[in-house]
Each structure stands twice: as structure tokens, then as C-alpha cells.
Design a protein around this motif. Structure first.
Motif, PDB file in Angstrom:
ATOM      1  N   LEU A   1      -6.183   1.575  -7.807  1.00  0.00           N
ATOM      2  CA  LEU A   1      -7.415   0.753  -7.209  1.00  0.00           C
ATOM      3  C   LEU A   1      -8.064   1.154  -6.104  1.00  0.00           C
ATOM      4  O   LEU A   1      -7.457   1.561  -5.403  1.00  0.00           O
ATOM      5  N   HIS A   2      -9.207   1.111  -6.711  1.00  0.00           N
ATOM      6  CA  HIS A   2     -10.373   1.619  -5.371  1.00  0.00           C
ATOM      7  C   HIS A   2      -9.452   2.591  -4.202  1.00  0.00           C
ATOM      8  O   HIS A   2     -10.158   3.405  -3.397  1.00  0.00           O
ATOM      9  N   ASP A   3     -10.011   3.876  -5.453  1.00  0.00           N
ATOM     10  CA  ASP A   3      -8.906   5.213  -4.951  1.00  0.00           C
ATOM     11  C   ASP A   3      -7.742   4.963  -4.010  1.00  0.00           C
ATOM     12  O   ASP A   3      -7.883   6.071  -2.919  1.00  0.00           O
ATOM     13  N   HIS A   4      -7.524   3.666  -3.713  1.00  0.00           N
ATOM     14  CA  HIS A   4      -5.921   3.861  -3.406  1.00  0.00           C
ATOM     15  C   HIS A   4      -4.669   3.100  -4.330  1.00  0.00           C
ATOM     16  O   HIS A   4      -4.806   3.258  -4.982  1.00  0.00           O
TER      17      HIS A   4
ATOM     18  N   ARG B   1       0.960  -1.197   0.347  1.00  0.00           N
ATOM     19  CA  ARG B   1      -0.379   0.028  -0.346  1.00  0.00           C
ATOM     20  C   ARG B   1       0.946   0.774   0.246  1.00  0.00           C
ATOM     21  O   ARG B   1       2.075   0.938   0.584  1.00  0.00           O
ATOM     22  N   GLU B   2      -0.137   2.576   0.072  1.00  0.00           N
ATOM     23  CA  GLU B   2       0.769   3.639  -0.731  1.00  0.00           C
ATOM     24  C   GLU B   2       1.762   4.021   0.947  1.00  0.00           C
ATOM     25  O   GLU B   2       2.745   4.669   0.721  1.00  0.00           O
TER      26      GLU B   2
END
Length: 574
Positions: free
Chosen positions: A90-93, A21-22
Motif C-alpha cells: 500500500l502506497h509503495d510500502h 510495517r515491513e
């Protein structure tokens, strides 16, 4: 199609993937990546990517580029691994996909490389912690310094990089010293030595330095590694030690030039003598080493004297005193002696150092003065005796005859002048008797010390109203000189009591103890501070009288506690 699928399958089997993840938290890994890092999902779920790639910086990642990283296995060892990163949303992430490249045999290679790399890393850590490190190019320009170098030189790294070591040159070493250093390392040889440097704040420090040349394929130095250990405190202690050693050498020289020195073991066997000892004793060193001091014993001192000496130094205390010795040729010499015990860790003497100064001439002069004083006192006493008898037998008898004549006149003629003459003549007779008694009581010569003291005490009490308690344990006559000395000391001490003590009672004790007679005169009066008390004529007279008969006199006093005069004289009988 099968070929393509087979190719994809082979590719999948060789590439490890990590979805991140970011914020850097791991979303998932494939089995290749899990095997590579030795982990399982339940162990890494939610963990940060730095757990497996400790040096990764997400903010600096570039899309599609391959970066070289060090992976960290769950068992602790590290290994090199190339990584390609792809990012997507993906999905605002935002997500990162880490793909490890060419993973075949990386695990085995990583394990093989881990140990030497770890050892190098540990060695560098230890070196940086304990040692001052600098790397220069072939011309001596500083390319690298560690934190220890910065700490001790007090320069920042950017102040040092690009400079040569003249920046910390203290100016202490000669040009030849530096020239020899450079000649050594430029020939590809290691140089080792101690260098004094100057820090940025002007303080000096010493470093034990080793400079190692790094050689190229032609055997020429292309850079130098200088490894230094600070030895400032060691050099300071060494300098102090050298100064102390020099001081000791100087002290020994001064001592040998001025004093007679001997060192013995704990049993008194001589281990060292200096030249002055040989000169005064007239023995050679070979004749003295291995002997004890009985070789120079004159026989003058009693056994008790040496028993007390050994008891003192044997208990670890310093002994001081005067000793009469005999040289090899039979001549006598006196030394003022100090014996110092050297103690071991248990507080027991393991050797003794005796430091002596010759006082033969002084003792000769003292003996002459003592003889002269004795003669003067004897002459004085004889003159007193003669004057006392003249007063008593001459003037006293004449006055008594006059008194008889006046008494006859008074029986025939009654006149006030005759009565006055009777009274004045009687007073004159009494004064003459007193003077005669003070000069020399005849009872001292006729009957001895004790009757003379008792007679004196009766007159003293009657005149001055001071009661004197007298206790004597002495049943024989002593030498007349000693009896006279005792009498005069008691007389002078009681005179001082009457003048200064402000008491109504005094105590006199005479006792015969072993080889001495001890006389003590004491009071419980005003007393005084001994250290602030100047010796008067009376005290000086008592001390001289004591010395004239080889005796000693001691005075003890304190304010409000009274005074004690103690005389000790040898017990010589007539």
C-alpha cells in the motif's frame, strides 16, 4: 444479510489483528489484540512486533499459513497463540497483517499456563547453568547435550550427538562397574555414582552422576537423562586428604615406634600415652590417664625448672630440655623432651604434646666422662702444683744459692764472665718463677682466688702492657675446685685477648648471684664471626673445666665488637 453481518461481527470480536510495517514496527492493533496483550496504542505505537511475539521471524513467514507462537503479555507472562499472516502493498510500502486465531479464553489459559511454563523454563536455565546434562536413547546413543557437557568434555555438540558415552571413557572403571550401571538403568531404576571421564584433550575429570530412565507405557526405558555435577576438585582434595591421613598414620606409627609420646590437656592432665611411655615408666595406661606428670617426678629438678617449663609452653612456645624421671619401680631414667603446645583460635594452648627420647645411657656415659674429666683435671692440677713447688723450692732455690755464690766471687774477683754468670743466673731464676707461676700459683692455694687473680693481673699488665679493670663482688672462699676453674678460665681468656684481640684494655667482672657465681671476661677488640669460628684447645679446655664443676661457659663475639667469655658455676662454699 443480517446473518452474514452477524457472522462477520462475531468473527471480528473473536479475531485480533495487528498491522505491521515491513521493518517489523507496529502500525496499529484492534481492541481484541490490545486486550489480548494487555496494552494500549500509546504504549505500543512504533514498537517492534517482537515485543508481543518474541520468537517471530519476519523473513521466514509464509503467506496464509497458521503458525504457533508464544505471546507475551504486558504483565510479563506468556501464553500460546496461533497466528495467520497476510502481506500486502500500500502506497509503495509492504505491510503484514497478523490475525490471531481462536482467541476465545486464550488470555485465561495463558495466565494459567504461564506459571508452570515459567517454572520449567527457570528450572532448565538453572540446570543448564550448574549441571552437565545429556539425553541418550535406549541404546545409549547421545541425543542431546547441554553447553556444560560441551565445556567440560571439550567436544563440540556435533562430535557428541550420535555417539555413546565411550567417547569420554577414561578406562579407569572396571567392566563390572559399567555392567552394573547398565543393569540398573535398563531395569528402570535410577543409578547414582561417581565416574571418572576423559576430555578430548586427554585431561581427566570426575562427575557425580545420576542417570534417570524415562519409561514408556510398558515400563521399558525409551531414553535416559544423565545429570552430572563435576567433582574433580573435590576428588583431588579427597585424594590429598586420604594421602595426608595415611602419612599421618605412618608418622604416628614411626613416632610410636621410636619415641615416648604423651598428650595432656591445658592443665597438664594426661589424656593419652603410647606403649613406649608405659614401657619406660612401668605404669599401665589406666594408671597414667587422668594423672599429671608429677606421677613420674624424680625430685631431681628444682621448682624453678618446672616453673620455667610451664611459663614457656603456657605462652604458646615450644620447650626443649632434658628431664630426669622416676619409674613405678623407683628406677631413674632420663628423657630428652620436646613439648609442643596446640593453640586454639585465640592463640591459647588447649593441649600439649610431649615427645621424649630416652637418654639414660647417654647421661650415664656423660656423667662418667665428666667424672673422668674432673679426675684428669684434678690430677693435672696436682701435678702442676707438685711441679710448681719443685721448680720453686728445688731448682729455684738452687739457682738462688748459685747466684749468692757468684755474687761472693764477684766481690773478690772482677771478671766479665762472672758478671755474665750473674745476669744469666738472675734471668734463669726469673724464668723458673714464671714457669712455676704459670703451672700453679702458690698464692691460690695459700690465700685463695681473689689474691691469686690480683697477683696474676699485676704480672699480666707488667709483661703485656694490657690494663685490666677488675671488679669483684665476692666476699668468701669457694670450693677449691671452683676457685681453680675460675682462675684457669680467666687465665685462658686473657691469654686469648693478648694473642688475638689487639687491645690495650680488658675487663673482668665476678659477681655472686643467687646460687651461682658469674664471671665475665670481655674486650672491645677485633672479635670474630661465631658461626665461622672453630673451637680451639683453649676454648675446649675452658668448657671442660666448666662442666667438671657443673657450670656453663658461653662465648659471644662479633667482628669489630669484641669478645665476651661468660662462666657460671654453682655457688658452693668451703
Amino acid at each position: 444479510m443480517k446473518t452474514i453481518m452477524h457472522s462477520k461481527k462475531r468473527k471480528e470480536s473473536e479475531d485480533g489483528t495487528i498491522l505491521v510495517r515491513e521493518d517489523g514496527r507496529i502500525e496499529s492493533m484492534n481492541s481484541i489484540a490490545e486486550n489480548l496483550f494487555g496494552t494500549a496504542r500509546e504504549c505500543y505505537d512504533g514498537e517492534h512486533i517482537k515485543r508481543f511475539l518474541p520468537e517471530i521471524l519476519l523473513s521466514e513467514l509464509r503467506e496464509g499459513t497458521i503458525i504457533q507462537q508464544y505471546g507475551k503479555h504486558e504483565q510479563g507472562w506468556t501464553f500460546p497463540v496461533p497466528v495467520r499472516v497476510t502481506s500486502f502493498r500500500l502506497h509503495d510500502h509492504n505491510y503484514y497483517l497478523f490475525i490471531t486465531q481462536d482467541l476465545k479464553d486464550h488470555e485465561r489459559i495463558g495466565r494459567e499456563l504461564y506459571q508452570p511454563l515459567k517454572e520449567l523454563e527457570d528450572m532448565k536455565f538453572a540446570l543448564d547453568r550448574s549441571t552437565i546434562v545429556a539425553i541418550t536413547d535406549a541404546k545409549g546413543k547421545i541425543k542431546y547435550v547441554n553447553d556444560k557437557f560441551v565445556e567440560i568434555s571439550k567436544y563440540a555438540k556435533d562430535e557428541l550427538i550420535g555417539k555413546d558415552h565411550r567417547i569420554i571413557n577414561s578406562g579407569y572403571h572396571s567392566k563390572a562397574f559399567m555392567r552394573e550401571l547398565w543393569q540398573t538403568i535398563s531395569q528402570g531404576k535410577v543409578w547414582n555414582g561417581e565416574v571418572k571421564n576423559r576430555a578430548k584433550d586427554g585431561t581427566y575429570y570426575w562427575v557425580d552422576t545420576t542417570i534417570v530412565p524415562f519409561l514408556d507405557e510398558e515400563g521399558k526405558p525409551y531414553q535416559y537423562l544423565a545429570i552430572r555435577k563435576e567433582v574433580t576438585e573435590y576428588k583431588r582434595v579427597l585424594d590429598e586428604l586420604e594421602r595426608s591421613m595415611q602419612e599421618l598414620v605412618d608418622y604416628k606409627f614411626a613416632l610410636d615406634e621410636s619415641s615416648i609420646v604423651a598428650i595432656t590437656d591445658n592443665k597438664g592432665v594426661i589424656r593419652y600415652v603410647n606403649e613406649r611411655f608405659c614401657f619406660i615408666s612401668k605404669y599401665t595406661k589406666e594408671e597414667l590417664i587422668g594423672q599429671d606428670h608429677s606421677i613420674i617426678n624424680s625430685g631431681y629438678h628444682p621448682k624453678e625448672f618446672f616453673k620455667n617449663l610451664w611459663k614457656t609452653i603456657g605462652s604458646g612456645k615450644v620447650w626443649k630440655g632434658e628431664i630426669q624421671n622416676r619409674a613405678k619401680d623407683g628406677s631413674i631414667y632420663w628423657v630428652d623432651t620436646t613439648i609442643v603446645p596446640f593453640l586454639n583460635e585465640n592463640g591459647k594452648p588447649y593441649q600439649y604434646v610431649a615427645i621424649r627420647s630416652e637418654i639414660t645411657e647417654r647421661k650415664r656415659v656423660e656423667q662418667e666422662l665428666k667424672n673422668m674429666t674432673t679426675k684428669i683435671l684434678n690430677v693435672q692440677e696436682e701435678e702442676r702444683k707438685s711441679l710448681s713447688r719443685n721448680l720453686h723450692d728445688g731448682i729455684g732455690q738452687n739457682l738462688y744459692s748459685h747466684l749468692i755464690t757468684i755474687n761472693r766471687l764477684s766481690s773478690e774477683i772482677a771478671h766479665p764472665l762472672i758478671e755474665q754468670m750473674q745476669k744469666e743466673t738472675a734471668e734463669l731464676i726469673e724464668e723458673v718463677r714464671e714457669i712455676s707461676w704459670e703451672l700453679r700459683p702458690s698464692v691460690l692455694d695459700d690465700l685463695g682466688l681473689l689474691p691469686a687473680i690480683r697477683s696474676f693481673l699485676n704480672r699480666y699488665t707488667d709483661h703485656y702492657k694490657i690494663a685490666v679493670k677488675f671488679e669483684c663482688v665476692l666476699h668468701r672462699r669457694l670450693d677449691m675446685k671452683i676457685e681453680t676453674t675460675i682462675y684457669r678460665v680467666i687465665q685462658e681468656a686473657l691469654t686469648n685477648i693478648r694473642k688475638y684481640a689487639c687491645v690495650e684494655e680488658a675487663i673482668i667482672t665476678i659477681r655472686e648471684m643467687d646460687d651461682v657465681v658469674r664471671v665475665m671476661v670481655e674486650d672491645k677488640g677485633k672479635g670474630f664471626e661465631e658461626k665461622n669460628h672453630a673451637s680451639g684447645v683453649g676454648l675446649f679446655s675452658m668448657e671442660e673445666r666448666a662442666r667438671s664443676v657443673d657450670g656453663t661457659l658461653h662465648l659471644h663475639s662479633s667482628p669489630g665488637e669484641g669478645t665476651r667469655v661468660i662462666l657460671e658455676v654453682p655457688c658452693e662454699c668451703t
